[in-house]
Write a protein that holds these residues in place. Structure first.
Motif, PDB file in Angstrom:
ATOM      1  N   GLN A 177      16.788  32.858  12.120  1.00 31.15           N
ATOM      2  CA  GLN A 177      16.159  33.046  10.820  1.00 31.15           C
ATOM      3  C   GLN A 177      15.927  34.523  10.520  1.00 31.15           C
ATOM      4  N   GLN A 178      16.466  35.385  11.401  1.00 25.72           N
ATOM      5  CA  GLN A 178      16.240  36.826  11.295  1.00 25.72           C
ATOM      6  C   GLN A 178      14.763  37.174  11.326  1.00 25.72           C
ATOM      7  N   GLY A 179      13.983  36.352  12.030  1.00 23.44           N
ATOM      8  CA  GLY A 179      12.571  36.659  12.142  1.00 23.44           C
ATOM      9  C   GLY A 179      11.825  36.511  10.833  1.00 23.44           C
ATOM     10  N   GLY A 180      12.393  35.745   9.891  1.00 22.65           N
ATOM     11  CA  GLY A 180      11.761  35.634   8.591  1.00 22.65           C
ATOM     12  C   GLY A 180      10.432  34.922   8.636  1.00 22.65           C
ATOM     13  N   SER A 181      10.227  34.134   9.638  1.00 24.40           N
ATOM     14  CA  SER A 181       8.946  33.458   9.797  1.00 24.40           C
ATOM     15  C   SER A 181       8.504  33.598  11.238  1.00 24.40           C
ATOM     16  N   ALA A 182       7.254  33.901  11.418  1.00 26.10           N
ATOM     17  CA  ALA A 182       6.728  34.033  12.771  1.00 26.10           C
ATOM     18  C   ALA A 182       6.342  32.693  13.355  1.00 26.10           C
ATOM     19  N   ALA A 183       6.505  31.623  12.595  1.00 24.67           N
ATOM     20  CA  ALA A 183       6.076  30.304  13.051  1.00 24.67           C
ATOM     21  C   ALA A 183       7.279  29.399  13.267  1.00 24.67           C
ATOM     22  N   VAL A 184       8.297  29.918  13.937  1.00 23.76           N
ATOM     23  CA  VAL A 184       9.495  29.126  14.184  1.00 23.76           C
ATOM     24  C   VAL A 184       9.190  28.020  15.182  1.00 23.76           C
ATOM     25  N   ALA A 185       9.962  26.947  15.098  1.00 23.07           N
ATOM     26  CA  ALA A 185       9.790  25.840  16.037  1.00 23.07           C
ATOM     27  C   ALA A 185      10.385  26.221  17.382  1.00 23.07           C
ATOM     28  N   LEU A 186       9.693  25.846  18.434  1.00 24.05           N
ATOM     29  CA  LEU A 186      10.178  26.137  19.771  1.00 24.05           C
ATOM     30  C   LEU A 186      10.972  24.952  20.309  1.00 24.05           C
ATOM     31  N   ALA A 187      11.734  25.205  21.355  1.00 19.06           N
ATOM     32  CA  ALA A 187      12.522  24.148  21.968  1.00 19.06           C
ATOM     33  C   ALA A 187      11.609  23.059  22.522  1.00 19.06           C
ATOM     34  N   SER A 188      12.076  21.818  22.444  1.00 21.55           N
ATOM     35  CA  SER A 188      11.278  20.711  22.956  1.00 21.55           C
ATOM     36  C   SER A 188      11.215  20.770  24.480  1.00 21.55           C
ATOM     37  N   VAL A 189      10.180  20.162  25.013  1.00 21.88           N
ATOM     38  CA  VAL A 189      10.016  20.125  26.459  1.00 21.88           C
ATOM     39  C   VAL A 189      11.023  19.146  27.053  1.00 21.88           C
ATOM     40  N   GLU A 190      11.727  19.549  28.080  1.00 22.83           N
ATOM     41  CA  GLU A 190      12.740  18.700  28.688  1.00 22.83           C
ATOM     42  C   GLU A 190      12.098  17.560  29.473  1.00 22.83           C
ATOM     43  N   THR A 191      12.883  16.495  29.610  1.00 21.12           N
ATOM     44  CA  THR A 191      12.469  15.388  30.453  1.00 21.12           C
ATOM     45  C   THR A 191      13.264  15.445  31.748  1.00 21.12           C
ATOM     46  N   GLY A 192      12.975  14.512  32.643  1.00 20.91           N
ATOM     47  CA  GLY A 192      13.781  14.378  33.841  1.00 20.91           C
ATOM     48  C   GLY A 192      13.422  15.338  34.949  1.00 20.91           C
ATOM     49  N   MET A 193      14.257  15.303  35.996  1.00 23.46           N
ATOM     50  CA  MET A 193      14.055  16.087  37.201  1.00 23.46           C
ATOM     51  C   MET A 193      14.187  17.575  36.901  1.00 23.46           C
ATOM     52  N   GLU A 194      13.528  18.372  37.750  1.00 20.94           N
ATOM     53  CA  GLU A 194      13.737  19.809  37.678  1.00 20.94           C
ATOM     54  C   GLU A 194      15.221  20.100  37.899  1.00 20.94           C
ATOM     55  N   PRO A 195      15.721  21.201  37.314  1.00 21.81           N
ATOM     56  CA  PRO A 195      17.099  21.581  37.634  1.00 21.81           C
ATOM     57  C   PRO A 195      17.271  21.750  39.134  1.00 21.81           C
ATOM     58  N   GLU A 196      18.505  21.591  39.593  1.00 20.04           N
ATOM     59  CA  GLU A 196      18.761  21.795  41.017  1.00 20.04           C
ATOM     60  C   GLU A 196      18.228  23.160  41.441  1.00 20.04           C
TER      61      GLU A 196
END
Length: 752
Positions: free
Chosen positions: A187-206
């Motif tokens: 968004q070129q930083g047009g908004s400081a309230a951007v949505a963040l990535a959702s929290v992953e499910t499942g096992m930790e990465p290897e």
């Protein structure tokens, strides 16, 4: 007009005679001069390939050895060498396409060619010679192998070595979340309230860390120190090499593709093993942003400071061919680049970026001859993401928890973003090595690190947590650490073979705490409940299990599949609470119903995919190497080898796990991609004794006899003798040659 590589190839095979006084002389004269210089350096280099294809490179000078090492690496797997530099310089989208734009942006927030070129020019002469040799060795390979088609880099420059100077699995820059970076700059930083990535499910990465074990002479059979070098990386991430020179260099071990120093290994006097995850080395700062007449400012110490704005142009490969570009304006506070937003504020990241000192430290430690000299290299304090386990021929063992540790005000919680407007949150220099968490010759006689905290590194002789600020160690204990304590506590008489056996101990320690709550949940069911009856035989199998994996163990299969199913149910909740998933699974925050439902689901999955819920682990867990691709394809219909090891998440010291979902919708088996890769055990006596093994083999070329020649031994946990001394190499010699000899040089038609 000939392309430069065509011209070099023609000169190398004598097909073209070039005079600098003829028409268009500049390129021809340069080619003649370069080729003559490369050939002269190649004459100072010998490459001896042993019967496993391992290159033993010897040069008159260190620079000659570097030249030969780079040539040998390119022979074994030029695509991986090139890819590492494409990625390090933020140019992956130029070959992979638009989907890699933000990975490139992340690198280019820190990697600037002009700065690296200036650092190259300012580097000490000895290091500049090595960087020159690094580029020359790769360029000589390309000149003498015109059939090799680089994806992007047709000519390597010496300064490029500074873009990839530390050797870790993932450098500090890669800790920046790509989804959040794209959300912000998309968004070129047009908004400081951007949505963040959702929290992953499942096992930790290897687990992408490693195990390092050091044993003191007092508890070894021969009275010599021992070192276990056990990186847990993606397979084929590092080959095995030896590089030696007439200037005192003699290093053996694993080298990350494209680098000119042994990253994890040993010389004739001492050895070093790096494990990931020491202290807190990366911090985030909450910047309060103000838009003032169309310009961006941030608050600091009661005043407004202008954000630095930098346009970054990112070329990328178009789907239909050709190249496109995207220009993104990025922002910097004095803390570092802005990488995401949170709760109305922008977040800047601060991390170590000292490529020149890092390259110096990475190389000079390979030539240290004793503990004092090794300690002196540690005082450069640029080994930012790693711990170090050490042993030497004088009988010393040691541990360094991290190396680059900024001094901070301990009042703040450095695990979370801190207030960037408060000067009290500034770094206050670096801790000296003596101020960090270290061990030297602990009384118990052993040291272990498994990417866990340092407070169990030497049992009861470990450092004390209360003696250090919280930011000195950010990881907790893990299942591999608990396993290592069992393996080493009160043991004596270690030999190379018994150290290897200990490092391959088959217990999956996590299930010691995970299974009792499952059993309690089943016990609590009403006596004649349908679920209790349906799960009775599954519970009986797991109750009788000793938590040890084997090829024939059906309990291992059921336990692992149950653990994976439970992680899918509770993984998101664990991450939201900031608790490692496996640790969370052992708590009372997981319900009895979730535990039992996961067991039902695991048994059903095994029944559906393998024909019976009691399927031996070796029928499921496999090693397969079909191609030289960086991302390996897998195919249940093609040959593979059974492997007894398991994921390090469950406490397996010999870690083996799948990190992708690359199943093409057909595969049912687990194919290892990460874990034990290069493994070596070393004894530091009057003469070095060592054994090692590689996943697959030395070469990335499927047509090479060394592409998969170690696979069966790897699957059995069987090591081969390291050929450290010239006389040993001579007795197991496949071929000896100089760079450029017997290269297949073909005349390429002239093109514009």
């Amino acid at each position: 007009m000939l392309h430069s590589r065509t011209l070099f190839a023609a000169i190398a095979c004598g097909a073209v005679a070039v005079s600098p006084v003829l028409a268009a002389p500049a390129a021809a004269a340069t080619a003649v001069t370069e080729m003559a210089r490369w050939q002269a350096q190649a004459a100072n280099v010998s490459i001896a390939r042993d019967t496993w294809g391992v290159p033993h490179v010897t040069g008159k000078s260190d620079a000659d050895a570097v030249f030969g090492l780079m040539y040998a690496q390119a022979e074994d797997d030029f695509p991986r060498v090139e890819r590492n530099y494409i990625n390090a310089m933020g140019r992956l989208a130029e070959v992979e396409g638009e989907q890699e734009l933000y990975r490139d942006l992340r690198m280019k927030l820190f990697i600037h060619p002009q700065e690296l070129q200036a650092q190259y020019r300012a580097s000490p002469p000895w290091l500049r010679k090595l960087m020159d040799a690094f580029a020359d060795g790769l360029n000589f390979y390309l000149a003498t192998h015109p059939q090799v088609k680089p994806r992007l880099i047709t000519h390597f420059e010496p300064w490029m070595a500074l873009s990839f100077s530390e050797g870790s699995i993932g450098g500090d820059i890669e800790s920046i979340n790509l989804a959040q970076l794209e959300a912000f700059y998309g968004q070129q930083g047009g908004s400081a309230a951007v949505a963040l990535a959702s929290v992953e499910t499942g096992m930790e990465p290897e687990p992408s860390g490693s195990n390092g074990f050091a044993i003191a002479p007092a508890i070894t059979k021969n009275g010599h120190a021992l070192l276990m070098i056990n990186p847990h990386t993606s397979f084929y991430f590092r080959p095995e090499v030896q590089m030696a020179s007439g200037e005192g260099l003699n290093a053996y071990g694993a080298v990350t593709w494209g680098q000119f120093f042994v990253y994890q290994g040993f010389n004739e006097r001492l050895g070093w093993m790096h494990t990931s995850g020491g202290g807190d080395v990366i911090d985030e700062y909450l910047e309060s942003i103000v838009d003032k007449d169309g310009a961006w400012f941030y608050r600091y110490d009661g005043a407004l400071k202008p954000l630095k704005t930098v346009p970054i142009t990112l070329p990328y490969k178009l789907a239909g061919g050709g190249m496109g570009t995207k220009t993104i304006t990025v922002y910097y506070s004095h803390h570092g680049p802005i990488v995401r937003a949170l709760d109305g504020k922008w977040i800047a990241v601060r991390l170590m970026h000292s490529p020149l000192k890092a390259l110096m430290q990475s190389y000079t430690r390979t030539k240290a001859r004793d503990y004092a000299a090794f300690y002196q290299t540690m005082e450069l304090r640029t080994n930012s993401s790693n711990n170090t386990v050490y042993a030497d021929a004088d009988g010393n063992i040691a541990y360094f928890h991290g190396n680059f540790i900024p001094v901070r005000d301990p009042r703040f919680n450095w695990k979370q973003p801190v207030d960037g407007s408060d000067p009290a949150t500034e770094w206050q220099g670096l801790h000296t090595v003596a101020q960090t968490i270290t061990l030297f010759n602990p009384k118990n006689g052993w040291i272990q690190n498994t990417n866990n905290w340092p407070y169990s590194a030497a049992g009861s002789n470990s450092p004390r947590q209360q003696d250090y600020p919280a930011y000195m160690s950010v990881y907790g204990e893990n299942a591999r650490g608990l396993h290592a304590l069992k393996v080493f506590q009160n043991k004596t008489g270690f030999t190379l073979d018994s150290l290897i056996a200990a490092s391959y101990d088959s217990e999956l320690t996590a299930f010691e705490s995970l299974l009792p709550p499952l059993f309690a949940a089943w016990d609590a069911l009403p006596e004649h409940a349908a679920q209790k009856l349906a799960l009775a035989d599954k519970i009986a199998l797991l109750r009788a299990w000793d938590w040890r994996y084997s090829l024939t163990s059906t309990a291992t299969s059921l336990a692992v599949f149950w653990g994976q199913e439970l992680a899918e149910l509770v993984g998101k909740q664990a991450r939201e609470q900031g608790v490692p998933v496996v640790d969370f699974m052992a708590t009372d925050k997981v319900s009895a119903a979730q535990r039992l439902a996961s067991l039902t689901s695991a048994a059903d999955t095994l029944q559906r995919d393998f024909g019976h819920w009691q399927t031996p682990w070796g029928d499921i867990n496999r090693f397969q190497r079909l191609t030289g691709d960086v991302l390996q394809p897998f195919d249940d219909a093609q040959a593979s080898l059974p492997v007894p090891y398991a994921s390090g998440n469950w406490g397996a010291l010999a870690a083996f796990g799948q990190s992708s979902k690359n199943t093409n919708g057909k595969n049912r088996r687990i194919y290892g991609e990460r874990g034990n890769s290069f493994v070596a055990a070393v004894e530091f006596g009057p003469r070095i004794k060592a054994k090692s093994i590689l996943a697959g083999g030395q070469s990335g070329d499927p047509t090479s006899p060394h592409f998969n020649d170690q696979a069966a031994m790897y699957a059995r946990g069987e090591f081969r003798d390291v050929l450290f001394y010239p006389e040993d190499v001579a007795q197991h010699l496949e071929r000896r040659y100089r760079p450029g000899e017997h290269a297949t040089v073909q005349r390429i038609p002239a093109t514009d």
